[in-house]
Design an enzyme around this catalytic site. Structure first.
Site, PDB file in Angstrom:
ATOM      1  N   VAL A  11     -38.407  85.028   2.915  1.00 57.45           N
ATOM      2  CA  VAL A  11     -38.938  84.924   1.484  1.00 57.45           C
ATOM      3  C   VAL A  11     -39.805  85.883   1.423  1.00 57.45           C
ATOM      4  CG1 VAL A  11     -39.861  83.641  -0.243  1.00 57.45           C
ATOM      5  CG2 VAL A  11     -38.002  82.605   1.080  1.00 57.45           C
ATOM      6  N   GLU A 151     -30.139  83.693   2.534  1.00 54.98           N
ATOM      7  CA  GLU A 151     -30.297  84.474   3.478  1.00 54.98           C
ATOM      8  C   GLU A 151     -28.879  85.161   3.911  1.00 54.98           C
ATOM      9  OE1 GLU A 151     -31.284  82.410   7.215  1.00 54.98           O
ATOM     10  OE2 GLU A 151     -33.268  81.556   6.379  1.00 54.98           O
ATOM     11  N   ASN A 204     -30.999  73.104  -4.312  1.00 55.88           N
ATOM     12  CA  ASN A 204     -30.644  72.755  -3.415  1.00 55.88           C
ATOM     13  C   ASN A 204     -29.771  71.491  -3.001  1.00 55.88           C
ATOM     14  OD1 ASN A 204     -31.318  75.616  -2.473  1.00 55.88           O
ATOM     15  ND2 ASN A 204     -33.031  74.883  -1.348  1.00 55.88           N
ATOM     16  N   LEU A 246     -17.597  74.955  -2.463  1.00 57.12           N
ATOM     17  CA  LEU A 246     -16.522  74.102  -2.184  1.00 57.12           C
ATOM     18  C   LEU A 246     -15.687  74.366  -0.883  1.00 57.12           C
ATOM     19  CD1 LEU A 246     -15.252  73.521  -5.906  1.00 57.12           C
ATOM     20  CD2 LEU A 246     -16.566  72.042  -4.612  1.00 57.12           C
ATOM     21  N   CYS A 256     -33.086  75.406   4.808  1.00 56.70           N
ATOM     22  CA  CYS A 256     -33.391  75.128   3.483  1.00 56.70           C
ATOM     23  C   CYS A 256     -32.696  73.862   3.010  1.00 56.70           C
ATOM     24  CB  CYS A 256     -33.109  76.156   2.388  1.00 56.70           C
ATOM     25  SG  CYS A 256     -34.082  77.830   2.884  1.00 56.70           S
TER      26      CYS A 256
HETATM   27  C1  UGA Z   1     -29.998  78.239   0.243  1.00 55.41           C
HETATM   28  C2  UGA Z   1     -29.796  78.402  -1.241  1.00 55.41           C
HETATM   29  O1  UGA Z   1     -28.397  78.702  -1.566  1.00 55.41           O
HETATM   30  C3  UGA Z   1     -30.596  79.349  -1.791  1.00 55.41           C
HETATM   31  O2  UGA Z   1     -30.340  79.437  -3.199  1.00 55.41           O
HETATM   32  C4  UGA Z   1     -32.244  79.020  -1.677  1.00 55.41           C
HETATM   33  O3  UGA Z   1     -33.036  79.971  -2.192  1.00 55.41           O
HETATM   34  C5  UGA Z   1     -32.305  78.765  -0.061  1.00 55.41           C
HETATM   35  O4  UGA Z   1     -31.350  77.832   0.175  1.00 55.41           O
HETATM   36  C6  UGA Z   1     -33.855  78.408   0.047  1.00 55.41           C
HETATM   37  O5  UGA Z   1     -34.085  77.402  -0.381  1.00 55.41           O
HETATM   38  O6  UGA Z   1     -34.520  79.527   0.495  1.00 55.41           O
HETATM   39  P1  UGA Z   1     -29.401  79.766   2.472  1.00 55.41           P
HETATM   40  O7  UGA Z   1     -30.145  78.543   3.291  1.00 55.41           O
HETATM   41  O8  UGA Z   1     -29.613  81.111   2.703  1.00 55.41           O
HETATM   42  O9  UGA Z   1     -29.670  79.466   0.905  1.00 55.41           O
HETATM   43  O10 UGA Z   1     -27.897  79.207   2.730  1.00 55.41           O
HETATM   44  P2  UGA Z   1     -26.490  79.012   1.796  1.00 55.41           P
HETATM   45  O11 UGA Z   1     -25.814  80.355   1.372  1.00 55.41           O
HETATM   46  O12 UGA Z   1     -26.832  78.154   0.611  1.00 55.41           O
HETATM   47  O13 UGA Z   1     -25.844  78.164   2.724  1.00 55.41           O
HETATM   48  C7  UGA Z   1     -26.221  76.816   3.337  1.00 55.41           C
HETATM   49  C8  UGA Z   1     -25.181  75.986   4.335  1.00 55.41           C
HETATM   50  O14 UGA Z   1     -24.154  75.499   3.499  1.00 55.41           O
HETATM   51  C9  UGA Z   1     -24.678  77.187   5.383  1.00 55.41           C
HETATM   52  O15 UGA Z   1     -24.694  76.364   6.421  1.00 55.41           O
HETATM   53  C10 UGA Z   1     -23.339  77.441   4.751  1.00 55.41           C
HETATM   54  O16 UGA Z   1     -22.375  77.841   5.829  1.00 55.41           O
HETATM   55  C11 UGA Z   1     -22.832  76.217   4.368  1.00 55.41           C
HETATM   56  N1  UGA Z   1     -22.115  76.264   2.849  1.00 55.41           N
HETATM   57  C12 UGA Z   1     -22.209  76.852   2.050  1.00 55.41           C
HETATM   58  C13 UGA Z   1     -20.846  75.556   3.295  1.00 55.41           C
HETATM   59  O17 UGA Z   1     -20.489  74.824   4.416  1.00 55.41           O
HETATM   60  N2  UGA Z   1     -19.790  75.535   2.055  1.00 55.41           N
HETATM   61  C14 UGA Z   1     -19.937  76.183   1.082  1.00 55.41           C
HETATM   62  O18 UGA Z   1     -19.174  76.257   0.176  1.00 55.41           O
HETATM   63  C15 UGA Z   1     -21.174  76.820   1.016  1.00 55.41           C
END
Ligand code: UGA
Length: 442
Positions: A11, A151, A204, A246, A256
Site C-alpha cells: 500500500v 495486489e 473486503n 464468482l 487482506c
Molecule cells: C483485496 C481487495 O480486493 C482489495 O480491494 C483491497 O484493497 C485489498 O484486499 C486490501 O485490503 O488491501 P487482494 O488481497 O490483493 O485485494 O486480493 P483479491 O484480488 O481481492 O483476491 C483475494 C483472494 O480471493 C485471492 O486468493 C483470489 O485468488 C481469491 N478469489 C478472487 C477467488 O477465489 N475467486 C474470485 O472470484 C476472486
C-alpha cells in the site's frame, strides 16, 4: 503537496510512487533496513507490475525519496499517510503496534500540526482514538482514507479507483485530502472516521462472502450435475449481483481478505453481535482447501508415495505474495499426507520456500510436472494456460489435472489427453461415494 508516506509495503510504496507520478513531492519512510536499501536503489522489494518503473521515474525526477529517519521525513510534510502493516494478532484481533509507534512519533513532534491520513486497515474507532492522542480535544486533522487496491494490479487500481473514501471530523483535512484525490476522477465519499473504517472492512468481507458463496454453490453443482460456469455466468449477468468474485476454487487468501473477515467477526463479538455469516464465510473458505486435498487423495487412491506437481504457489496471479496462500496450505497438506510435491511458480517460489522449506521447487514448469501422478493448478497464472500441454502429457506418469482455480482449460487439456477435474465437476457418485477409478480414468 509535500507528502510523507510511512511504510513501504504494497500500500505505502504504491501510494508514495503514484503520488509522485501525480506531481507531488513524496518522502517514504521505511524502518526495515533491507527494504529501505532496496527502494533507495530503485528496486521494488516485491513483485508488482509497473511499480519499479514508476519508482525509478519518481526518484530520477527528484519527486520521490526514501529515508529511515521518521522525524526528518515528517517534519516538512503537509500530509502524513500512515501505511504500516496491521496484521492479525493471535486471536483474530488486529495488531496495531506499528501504527501506535507512528502515532507516538507524531505526538512527540513539537512543531505545528499536519494532516494525518490512515491508509492502513484499522478497526472501527481507531482514527478517532488517534485524533484524541494527537490533541486531547480530538480536533487534530486526522482522517481514515482506506485503500482498495489489489495486489498484482496496484498501480492500475491506484489510477483508476472506483471511489475515494475520506473519513474525518476535520473540515481542513477533508478539503486537503479531497484536493489530493480529485484528479483521479472517482466519486469522493466524505464521511466520519468510523463509517470510513467500516466501509473498508465491509467491502473486503463482502468480496469474501461472494467467493465463499460461489464455492458452496460449486460444491453443490458437483453433486447435482449442474454446470458451475454457466451458473456463475447466469448469476453475474444480473446487475444486482455482478460478475466479479464468482470464481470458485480453493478459496481466498492473501494478507487482506482472511484477516479482515476475522477482524470484523472479532469486532462483532466484542459488541455482542453474533457474526453468523462472517464465521460461515471463513468456514467455507477453510473447507475448500480440505476438500481439494481429499479430492486429489481420492482420485489417486491415496497420497503416500505419489508424486504431485503443484503449479502456482502465490495466493493469486500477478504477485509473489504467499501470505495465507491456499496453494501453499494445500502443498503443505499434500506433503503431510506423504505425497512428494514438485512445485513451480513464476515469481513466488522463493517466498514459498522460505515459509515451507520442505517444498521442492523447479524453475521450469515442465520439469515440475515430470513423473507426476497428478498436476494441480493452484494459482491462475496465465502462463499455465499457454503451456505446451502435449509436452506435459509426455512427461507425466498419469494424465490427470485437478484445477483448483477454474481456469476453464478442460477442453483444451482433454485435447492433449488429460482427464480434468475443475470446481463444480462431478467427483462423487450420486450417493456420495468416491467415483471408481474406472469411471474417470482414460
Ligand atoms: C483485496 C481487495 O480486493 C482489495 O480491494 C483491497 O484493497 C485489498 O484486499 C486490501 O485490503 O488491501 P487482494 O488481497 O490483493 O485485494 O486480493 P483479491 O484480488 O481481492 O483476491 C483475494 C483472494 O480471493 C485471492 O486468493 C483470489 O485468488 C481469491 N478469489 C478472487 C477467488 O477465489 N475467486 C474470485 O472470484 C476472486
Amino acid at each position: 503537496m509535500e507528502i510523507c508516506v510511512v511504510g513501504a509495503g504494497y500500500v505505502g510504496l504504491t501510494l508514495a510512487t503514484c503520488l509522485a507520478k501525480l506531481g507531488h513531492r513524496v518522502v517514504g519512510v521505511e524502518k526495515d533496513p533491507e527494504r529501505l536499501e532496496a527502494v533507495r536503489s530503485g528496486t521494488c522489494p516485491f513483485h508488482e507490475p509497473g511499480l519499479a518503473e514508476l519508482l525509478r521515474e519518481g526518484m530520477q525526477h527528484g519527486r520521490l525519496a526514501f529515508t529511515g529517519e521518521f522525524e526528518e521525513a515528517v517534519e516538512g510534510a503537509e500530509v502524513v499517510f500512515c501505511a504500516v502493516g496491521t496484521p492479525s494478532g493471535r486471536n483474530g484481533e488486529v495488531d496495531l503496534s506499528a501504527l501506535e509507534e507512528v502515532v507516538e512519533g507524531l505526538a512527540r513532534l513539537r512543531d505545528g500540526e499536519r494532516i494525518v491520513a490512515i491508509k492502513s486497515t484499522v478497526p472501527v474507532g481507531t482514527t478517532d482514538r488517534v485524533a484524541r492522542r494527537l490533541r486531547p480535544d480530538g480536533g487534530a486533522p486526522v482522517a481514515c482514507t482506506p485503500e482498495f487496491l489489489r495486489e498484482g494490479s496496484a498501480v492500475l487500481d491506484f489510477f483508476h479507483p472506483h471511489r475515494t473514501v475520506i473519513g474525518t471530523r476535520s473540515p481542513f483535512a477533508a478539503e486537503c485530502l479531497k484536493a489530493l484525490f480529485v484528479p483521479l476522477g472517482a466519486p469522493v465519499l466524505l464521511t466520519d472516521p468510523p463509517t470510513a473504517e467500516m466501509i473498508k472492512y465491509a467491502a473486503n468481507a463482502f468480496l469474501a462472502t461472494k467467493i465463499s458463496f460461489i464455492n458452496e454453490i460449486a460444491n453443490l453443482c458437483e453433486r447435482v450435475g449442474a454446470d458451475l460456469r454457466t451458473v456463475a455466468d447466469g448469476l453475474g449477468l444480473d446487475p444486482r449481483i455482478g460478475p466479479h468474485y464468482l470464481r470458485a476454487g480453493i478459496g481466498f487468501g492473501g494478507s487482506c481478505l482472511p484477516k479482515d473477515v476475522r477482524a470484523l467477526a472479532e469486532l462483532a463479538r466484542e459488541y455482542l453481535v453474533d457474526p453468523v455469516l462472517l464465521e460461515a464465510v471463513l468456514r467455507v473458505n477453510e473447507s475448500q482447501r480440505r476438500r481439494f486435498v481429499d479430492r486429489v487423495e481420492a482420485l489417486l487412491g491415496g497420497l503416500a508415495g505419489k508424486t504431485v506437481a503443484v503449479l502456482g504457489l502465490a495466493f493469486k496471479a500477478g504477485t509473489d505474495d504467499v501470505r495465507e496462500s491456499p496453494a501453499l496450505a494445500i502443498a503443505e497438506r499434500l506433503l503431510a499426507r506423504g505425497a512428494s510435491v514438485r512445485a513451480h511458480d513464476p515469481v513466488a517460489a522463493e517466498a514459498a520456500r522460505r515459509r515451507l522449506p520442505a517444498l521442492v521447487c523447479f524453475p521450469d514448469p515442465y520439469e515440475a510436472t515430470s513423473g507426476s501422478d497428478a498436476v494441480l493448478l493452484l494459482t491462475e497464472w496465465p502462463e499455465y494456460r499457454d503451456l505446451d500441454w502435449h509436452e506435459v502429457r509426455r512427461r507425466v506418469r498419469r494424465p490427470l489435472v485437478v484445477d483448483g482455480r477454474g481456469m476453464g482449460l478442460t477442453q483444451h487439456l482433454a485435447a492433449a489427453g488429460f482427464r480434468v477435474f475443475e470446481p463444480g465437476s462431478p467427483w462423487r457418485g450420486r450417493h456420495g461415494k468416491w467415483m471408481e477409478e474406472a469411471e474417470w480414468s482414460i
